[in-house]
Design an enzyme around this catalytic site. Sequence first.
Site, PDB file in Angstrom:
ATOM      1  N   ASP A  17       0.832  -1.210   0.000  1.00 13.47           N
ATOM      2  CA  ASP A  17       0.000   0.000   0.000  1.00 13.47           C
ATOM      3  C   ASP A  17       0.867   1.262   0.000  1.00 13.47           C
ATOM      4  O   ASP A  17       1.994   1.247   0.494  1.00 13.47           O
ATOM      5  CB  ASP A  17      -0.914  -0.018   1.247  1.00 13.47           C
ATOM      6  N   GLY A  18       0.314   2.334  -0.569  1.00  8.87           N
ATOM      7  CA  GLY A  18       0.983   3.636  -0.498  1.00  8.87           C
ATOM      8  C   GLY A  18       1.528   4.144  -1.820  1.00  8.87           C
ATOM      9  O   GLY A  18       2.188   5.198  -1.845  1.00  8.87           O
ATOM     10  N   ASN A  19       1.237   3.457  -2.912  1.00  7.72           N
ATOM     11  CA  ASN A  19       1.727   3.932  -4.219  1.00  7.72           C
ATOM     12  C   ASN A  19       1.159   5.317  -4.550  1.00  7.72           C
ATOM     13  O   ASN A  19       1.868   6.176  -5.089  1.00  7.72           O
ATOM     14  CB  ASN A  19       1.320   2.966  -5.340  1.00  7.72           C
ATOM     15  N   GLY A  20      -0.123   5.508  -4.241  1.00  3.49           N
ATOM     16  CA  GLY A  20      -0.781   6.789  -4.542  1.00  3.49           C
ATOM     17  C   GLY A  20      -0.175   7.921  -3.738  1.00  3.49           C
ATOM     18  O   GLY A  20       0.096   9.013  -4.252  1.00  3.49           O
ATOM     19  N   ARG A  21       0.051   7.656  -2.452  1.00  6.39           N
ATOM     20  CA  ARG A  21       0.639   8.699  -1.595  1.00  6.39           C
ATOM     21  C   ARG A  21       2.079   9.003  -2.012  1.00  6.39           C
ATOM     22  O   ARG A  21       2.531  10.143  -1.955  1.00  6.39           O
ATOM     23  CB  ARG A  21       0.576   8.269  -0.118  1.00  6.39           C
ATOM     24  N   ARG A  30      -0.635   9.110 -10.333  1.00  6.19           N
ATOM     25  CA  ARG A  30      -0.725   7.887  -9.524  1.00  6.19           C
ATOM     26  C   ARG A  30      -0.084   6.692 -10.235  1.00  6.19           C
ATOM     27  O   ARG A  30       0.546   5.838  -9.597  1.00  6.19           O
ATOM     28  CB  ARG A  30      -2.199   7.560  -9.225  1.00  6.19           C
ATOM     29  N   HIS A  34       2.462   3.459  -9.067  1.00  4.48           N
ATOM     30  CA  HIS A  34       2.296   2.010  -9.267  1.00  4.48           C
ATOM     31  C   HIS A  34       3.517   1.427  -9.978  1.00  4.48           C
ATOM     32  O   HIS A  34       3.938   0.307  -9.696  1.00  4.48           O
ATOM     33  CB  HIS A  34       1.021   1.737 -10.055  1.00  4.48           C
ATOM     34  N   ARG A  68     -12.132   1.983  -8.485  1.00  5.00           N
ATOM     35  CA  ARG A  68     -11.308   3.180  -8.760  1.00  5.00           C
ATOM     36  C   ARG A  68     -11.599   3.704 -10.162  1.00  5.00           C
ATOM     37  O   ARG A  68     -12.316   3.064 -10.934  1.00  5.00           O
ATOM     38  CB  ARG A  68      -9.825   2.827  -8.617  1.00  5.00           C
ATOM     39  N   LEU A 128      11.401 -19.781  -5.046  1.00  2.83           N
ATOM     40  CA  LEU A 128      10.330 -18.997  -4.416  1.00  2.83           C
ATOM     41  C   LEU A 128       9.007 -19.144  -5.172  1.00  2.83           C
ATOM     42  O   LEU A 128       8.963 -19.072  -6.407  1.00  2.83           O
ATOM     43  CB  LEU A 128      10.738 -17.512  -4.405  1.00  2.83           C
ATOM     44  N   ILE A 192      -6.996  -4.667   7.398  1.00  2.00           N
ATOM     45  CA  ILE A 192      -6.725  -5.857   6.584  1.00  2.00           C
ATOM     46  C   ILE A 192      -7.255  -5.689   5.156  1.00  2.00           C
ATOM     47  O   ILE A 192      -6.788  -6.357   4.225  1.00  2.00           O
ATOM     48  CB  ILE A 192      -7.346  -7.114   7.270  1.00  2.00           C
ATOM     49  N   GLU A 204       1.630 -13.369  12.168  1.00  2.00           N
ATOM     50  CA  GLU A 204       2.139 -12.219  12.912  1.00  2.00           C
ATOM     51  C   GLU A 204       2.009 -10.997  11.995  1.00  2.00           C
ATOM     52  O   GLU A 204       2.250 -11.098  10.793  1.00  2.00           O
ATOM     53  CB  GLU A 204       3.604 -12.441  13.298  1.00  2.00           C
TER      54      GLU A 204
HETATM   55  C1  IPE Z   1      -5.464  -2.798  -0.331  1.00  2.00           C
HETATM   56  O1  IPE Z   1      -5.124  -1.458  -0.417  1.00  2.00           O
HETATM   57  C2  IPE Z   1      -5.409  -3.415  -1.703  1.00  2.00           C
HETATM   58  C3  IPE Z   1      -4.074  -3.557  -2.285  1.00  2.00           C
HETATM   59  C4  IPE Z   1      -2.948  -3.242  -1.717  1.00  2.00           C
HETATM   60  C5  IPE Z   1      -4.054  -4.110  -3.611  1.00  2.00           C
HETATM   61  P1  IPE Z   1      -6.212  -0.329  -0.572  1.00  2.00           P
HETATM   62  O2  IPE Z   1      -5.473   0.942  -0.627  1.00  2.00           O
HETATM   63  O3  IPE Z   1      -7.110  -0.630  -1.711  1.00  2.00           O
HETATM   64  O4  IPE Z   1      -7.043  -0.476   0.768  1.00  2.00           O
HETATM   65  P2  IPE Z   1      -7.834   0.617   1.636  1.00  2.00           P
HETATM   66  O5  IPE Z   1      -8.689   1.377   0.657  1.00  2.00           O
HETATM   67  O6  IPE Z   1      -6.785   1.484   2.264  1.00  2.00           O
HETATM   68  O7  IPE Z   1      -8.596  -0.175   2.632  1.00  2.00           O
HETATM   69  C1  IPE Z   2      -1.574   0.260  -3.430  1.00  6.68           C
HETATM   70  O1  IPE Z   2      -1.391   1.625  -3.474  1.00  6.68           O
HETATM   71  C2  IPE Z   2      -1.739  -0.355  -4.792  1.00  6.68           C
HETATM   72  C3  IPE Z   2      -3.126  -0.727  -5.128  1.00  6.68           C
HETATM   73  C4  IPE Z   2      -4.138  -0.703  -4.313  1.00  6.68           C
HETATM   74  C5  IPE Z   2      -3.369  -1.144  -6.498  1.00  6.68           C
HETATM   75  P1  IPE Z   2      -2.617   2.635  -3.412  1.00  6.68           P
HETATM   76  O2  IPE Z   2      -2.991   2.999  -4.808  1.00  6.68           O
HETATM   77  O3  IPE Z   2      -3.706   2.096  -2.577  1.00  6.68           O
HETATM   78  O4  IPE Z   2      -1.914   3.858  -2.693  1.00  6.68           O
HETATM   79  P2  IPE Z   2      -2.586   4.891  -1.681  1.00  6.68           P
HETATM   80  O5  IPE Z   2      -3.224   4.117  -0.599  1.00  6.68           O
HETATM   81  O6  IPE Z   2      -3.576   5.689  -2.478  1.00  6.68           O
HETATM   82  O7  IPE Z   2      -1.428   5.706  -1.198  1.00  6.68           O
HETATM   83 MG    MG Z   3      -4.107   2.296  -0.584  1.00  5.12          MG
END
Ligand code: IPE
Ligand code: IPE
Ligand code: MG
Length: 237
Positions: A17-21, A30, A34, A68, A128, A192, A204
């Site tokens: 998570d966090g690619n967008g930020r 965005r 990714h 999205r 792996l 989650i 864990e």
């Molecule tokens: C969970 O992240 C899905 C993936 C990492 C693919 P999201 O960014 O979609 O989840 P929320 O919206 O923070 O719950």
């Molecule tokens: C996770 O990054 C990748 C996917 C859910 C596809 P996000 O796109 O959710 O990044 P944020 O949460 O907006 O930073």
């Molecule tokens: Mg996210």
Amino acid sequence: MPADTPQIPEHIAIIMDGNGRWAKSHGVPRARGHEEGGKTVQRVIDLCREKGVKWLTLYAFSTENWGRSKLEVTALMRMLVKYLYERLPEMMEKNVRAHAIGELYMLPPKAQEALKYVIEQTKGNTGLNAVLALSYGSRQEITAAARSLAEDVKAGRLEPADITPDMLASRLYTAGMPDPDLLIRTSGELRISNYLLWQISYAEIHVTDVLWPDFGRADFDAALADYAARHRRYGKR
Ligand code: IPE
Ligand code: IPE
Ligand code: MG
């Protein structure tokens, strides 16, 4: 194994998570976030190989992510196809076997083809196991397993009283895989998000504030150190 002996998890599951930020903080679209996230995937695959981790399950696209913008979904699907074909030679060289879990029929035909191809090509690899969770939602997965059990009951092949947890697990997309030992979520969210609800019962959990594109060796080592310091009790004493 004594609790103070460093242990390597057999199976690591990651909510990437966090690619967008990351993209926002760098003032780029965005999709660029990714793309950077894709590079981290390669880095983490190498780190897992180095440490002897056998299974790595990556949350790449959730059922809910279909909600999205079309622009973002299309970019992600295109990137997936490109990534799969581009990385195949490296996967062969590194003995990585690809798997996928999720409602794969929902993916665009080109993505389904690419996945099928890469899974088929890598099926003899013994290093792996890299599992991509795509169009994946845990509630959907458990619902499908329940439906399949119900069909057997309806057809008279199964008695409701004979249904066991193992039987349900064998009808999940993850049938035959070990449960994750360690769940890592990047970018600090303490949730989650519909990921492997059944399978992480005794995993864990390690959450780091680091954004997925920035996740590197030191962060991976920190997650492993955190894991090694845990006492897994499974309810027993
Ligand atoms: C969970 O992240 C899905 C993936 C990492 C693919 P999201 O960014 O979609 O989840 P929320 O919206 O923070 O719950
Ligand atoms: C996770 O990054 C990748 C996917 C859910 C596809 P996000 O796109 O959710 O990044 P944020 O949460 O907006 O930073
Ligand atoms: Mg996210």
